[in-house]
Every structure is written in structure tokens, then in C-alpha cells.
Design a protein around this motif. Structure first.
Motif, PDB file in Angstrom:
ATOM      1  N   TYR A  94       3.348  10.762 -17.202  1.00  0.00           N
ATOM      2  CA  TYR A  94       3.365   9.318 -16.982  1.00  0.00           C
ATOM      3  C   TYR A  94       2.927   8.976 -15.565  1.00  0.00           C
ATOM      4  O   TYR A  94       2.200   8.002 -15.349  1.00  0.00           O
ATOM      5  N   ASP A  95       3.364   9.765 -14.595  1.00  0.00           N
ATOM      6  CA  ASP A  95       2.978   9.513 -13.209  1.00  0.00           C
ATOM      7  C   ASP A  95       1.459   9.545 -13.043  1.00  0.00           C
ATOM      8  O   ASP A  95       0.885   8.718 -12.317  1.00  0.00           O
ATOM      9  N   ALA A  96       0.810  10.499 -13.712  1.00  0.00           N
ATOM     10  CA  ALA A  96      -0.653  10.586 -13.639  1.00  0.00           C
ATOM     11  C   ALA A  96      -1.290   9.352 -14.278  1.00  0.00           C
ATOM     12  O   ALA A  96      -2.258   8.792 -13.747  1.00  0.00           O
ATOM     13  N   TYR A  97      -0.754   8.947 -15.415  1.00  0.00           N
ATOM     14  CA  TYR A  97      -1.262   7.746 -16.091  1.00  0.00           C
ATOM     15  C   TYR A  97      -1.090   6.512 -15.219  1.00  0.00           C
ATOM     16  O   TYR A  97      -2.026   5.729 -15.017  1.00  0.00           O
ATOM     17  N   PHE A  98       0.118   6.354 -14.658  1.00  0.00           N
ATOM     18  CA  PHE A  98       0.429   5.119 -13.950  1.00  0.00           C
ATOM     19  C   PHE A  98      -0.337   5.007 -12.635  1.00  0.00           C
ATOM     20  O   PHE A  98      -0.741   3.905 -12.237  1.00  0.00           O
ATOM     21  N   ALA A  99      -0.544   6.124 -11.960  1.00  0.00           N
ATOM     22  CA  ALA A  99      -1.320   6.088 -10.718  1.00  0.00           C
ATOM     23  C   ALA A  99      -2.708   5.535 -10.976  1.00  0.00           C
ATOM     24  O   ALA A  99      -3.230   4.702 -10.217  1.00  0.00           O
ATOM     25  N   ALA A 100      -3.332   5.985 -12.064  1.00  0.00           N
ATOM     26  CA  ALA A 100      -4.666   5.483 -12.409  1.00  0.00           C
ATOM     27  C   ALA A 100      -4.597   4.047 -12.921  1.00  0.00           C
ATOM     28  O   ALA A 100      -5.525   3.263 -12.696  1.00  0.00           O
ATOM     29  N   ARG A 101      -3.507   3.688 -13.582  1.00  0.00           N
ATOM     30  CA  ARG A 101      -3.333   2.317 -14.071  1.00  0.00           C
ATOM     31  C   ARG A 101      -3.349   1.323 -12.913  1.00  0.00           C
ATOM     32  O   ARG A 101      -3.781   0.174 -13.068  1.00  0.00           O
ATOM     33  N   CYS A 102      -2.883   1.757 -11.757  1.00  0.00           N
ATOM     34  CA  CYS A 102      -2.824   0.874 -10.587  1.00  0.00           C
ATOM     35  C   CYS A 102      -4.083   0.936  -9.733  1.00  0.00           C
ATOM     36  O   CYS A 102      -4.140   0.282  -8.681  1.00  0.00           O
ATOM     37  N   GLU A 103      -5.080   1.685 -10.147  1.00  0.00           N
ATOM     38  CA  GLU A 103      -6.362   1.707  -9.441  1.00  0.00           C
ATOM     39  C   GLU A 103      -7.235   0.583  -9.995  1.00  0.00           C
ATOM     40  O   GLU A 103      -8.215   0.819 -10.705  1.00  0.00           O
ATOM     41  N   VAL A 104      -6.865  -0.631  -9.684  1.00  0.00           N
ATOM     42  CA  VAL A 104      -7.557  -1.785 -10.246  1.00  0.00           C
ATOM     43  C   VAL A 104      -8.750  -2.160  -9.373  1.00  0.00           C
ATOM     44  O   VAL A 104      -8.789  -1.852  -8.175  1.00  0.00           O
ATOM     45  N   GLU A 105      -9.701  -2.829  -9.984  1.00  0.00           N
ATOM     46  CA  GLU A 105     -10.873  -3.347  -9.279  1.00  0.00           C
ATOM     47  C   GLU A 105     -10.831  -4.870  -9.377  1.00  0.00           C
ATOM     48  O   GLU A 105     -11.024  -5.441 -10.441  1.00  0.00           O
ATOM     49  N   HIS A 106     -10.541  -5.514  -8.264  1.00  0.00           N
ATOM     50  CA  HIS A 106     -10.341  -6.950  -8.263  1.00  0.00           C
ATOM     51  C   HIS A 106     -11.637  -7.694  -8.609  1.00  0.00           C
ATOM     52  O   HIS A 106     -12.744  -7.221  -8.330  1.00  0.00           O
ATOM     53  N   TYR A 107     -11.477  -8.848  -9.222  1.00  0.00           N
ATOM     54  CA  TYR A 107     -12.617  -9.749  -9.327  1.00  0.00           C
ATOM     55  C   TYR A 107     -13.107 -10.081  -7.921  1.00  0.00           C
ATOM     56  O   TYR A 107     -12.330 -10.089  -6.959  1.00  0.00           O
TER      57      TYR A 107
END
Length: 243
Positions: A94-107
Motif C-alpha cells: 500500500y505504501d508503494a501505491y500511495f506514494a505514487a498516488r500522491c505524485e500528482v501533476e497539477h493543472y
């Protein structure tokens, strides 16, 4: 249209950043982690099987609909158990998933617009998702982040909007909720007594969505957060309303 705005609550996914690329990145990160650390689970649960399991969770565990973190952890434990791997692997997976989930690219307009809005009024994040503003780096612009998981119910439930207004110490009628979703954001906030702003970003072809409801319309509709910031500057030209 002019009305008093003492605070703004903002949705996150598909309002400040597009959520689909973040989820795709997170799924890839999870798949890569499974390949390295749990190959049996990786073989048993490729992406399509995980997608179907996610849909199964929605059907079988509706009491977790407001808690995406609990949903994902339950999924992972079930995946490891059925593949014959140690369920304790669920947490690092889950930690691996969530770290990437928070790598967002803002408008493109989001960061500057948020800074302009935050200079005027207090901002609060109000989301059904589980992205973390501290991890993303936006928390300094917000008074707080209130998620459906922490509150115990998701938008459009009126309670989550009222809880945010209470923490902002503002009556709902003087809080503007901003979001992309016509039902959870606009209808939910309107029925809770807040003012509403629908962010209707054009798609790749430049087309905008039609407003789908007849009984309620948003107080404001803008294609970007920058346009909302322009409106706030024009309607409330004083330097700051948040003192």
C-alpha cells in the motif's frame, strides 16, 4: 454574481489536478512492487484482475465507500491471502501505491490560482479521495484537509460540508465550495447551504460539459481555478479577507 465569501472549500481530484494519471501511476507502482516482492501475487492479480476486485469491493463492502484507504488495504490483504503470500506485505504494498498516488501533476493554472485565493480567504480541502496535501506539498496554502475517511461520510452528505464550515468558523452561506463533480460537489454543497462553484474544465478537444441538472444550478461556473481567482479579485478587491 456577487455574494460574500469568507472562506473557500475545495475538492482535490479533477479540480486541482487530473486524477486519472495519478491512479494509473499508482497502479503501475503497485504492479512493479508486486513483481519484485510478491511474484505469486503479481501473477495471480494482474491489473485487470485488480480492477475487477476493486469493483467487487464496492458491491460487497458498501460501508467502506467513504474510505478508499481501507478499501485498498482490504483488497491487498485479500490478494496476498488468495495467492498464498504473507498478508503482512499489504502495508508496504500500500505504501508503494500511495506514494505514487500522491505524485500528482497539477493543472497549469492551479498553483498560482491557489496562492491568489489563499491570500484572500482561508482555504480548506474537502475530498472524497485520499490524496495527502502534506505529501503533495500544498498544505501550507490550506487551513486544513478534511477527507471522507476522517469524517466518516462522503460528499454529497451535508455533514462533511457542515463540519468544514464549523472548523472555518463561518456560516455555510458565506463559504464557497469549489469542485468539478456536479453531484457530490455542487448539489451536495448547495443542499448543505453553501455557495457553489463548478469547475468545468474543457476536455482535450476544447469541449465543455453541459450542466446536467434542472432543479439546481451552481452560483458560479468557471473553466479554471484561475478564472475563479479573477472573479474573487474583482468582487473583493481588498488585499485580504482572511485577517
Amino acid at each position: 454574481m456577487q455574494f460574500p465569501v469568507r472562506a473557500i472549500t475545495l475538492d482535490l481530484d479533477d479540480t486541482i489536478w487530473p486524477v486519472a494519471p495519478a491512479i494509473a501511476r499508482a497502479e503501475k507502482a503497485l504492479g512493479d512492487w508486486l513483481d519484485r516482492h510478491a511474484p505469486r501475487t503479481a501473477a495471480r492479480w494482474p491489473f485487470e484482475a485488480r480492477r475487477q476486485l476493486r469493483q467487487q469491493v464496492d458491491r460487497e463492502r458498501p460501508h467502506l465507500a467513504h474510505d478508499m484507504t481501507a478499501q485498498r488495504r482490504w483488497m491487498l490483504e485479500r490478494m496476498f491471502e488468495q495467492a498464498g503470500d504473507d498478508v503482512a506485505l499489504a502495508q508496504p504494498a500500500y505504501d508503494a501505491y500511495f506514494a505514487a498516488r500522491c505524485e500528482v501533476e497539477h493543472y497549469d493554472d492551479s498553483l498560482d490560482a491557489l496562492q491568489r485565493l489563499a491570500a484572500k480567504v482561508p482555504l480548506a480541502a474537502l475530498s472524497n479521495g485520499n490524496a495527502c496535501l502534506r505529501t503533495i506539498g500544498l498544505m501550507p496554502l490550506f487551513r486544513f484537509q478534511l477527507g471522507a475517511r476522517e469524517h466518516g461520510a462522503a460528499k454529497p452528505d451535508a455533514g462533511i460540508f457542515h463540519a468544514a464550515c464549523a472548523r472555518l468558523d463561518c456560516p455555510p452561506s458565506q463559504v464557497l465550495h469549489v469542485g468539478d463533480d456536479t453531484r457530490t460537489d455542487v448539489l451536495g454543497a448547495h443542499r448543505a447551504g453553501l455557495r457553489t462553484c463548478w469547475i468545468n474544465r474543457p476536455d482535450a478537444s476544447g469541449a465543455s460539459r453541459r450542466w446536467p441538472h434542472t432543479e439546481i444550478r451552481p452560483d458560479l461556473t468557471f473553466p479554471t481555478l484561475a478564472a475563479l481567482a479573477d472573479w474573487l479579485d474583482a468582487v473583493h478587491p481588498q488585499e485580504s479577507l482572511s485577517a
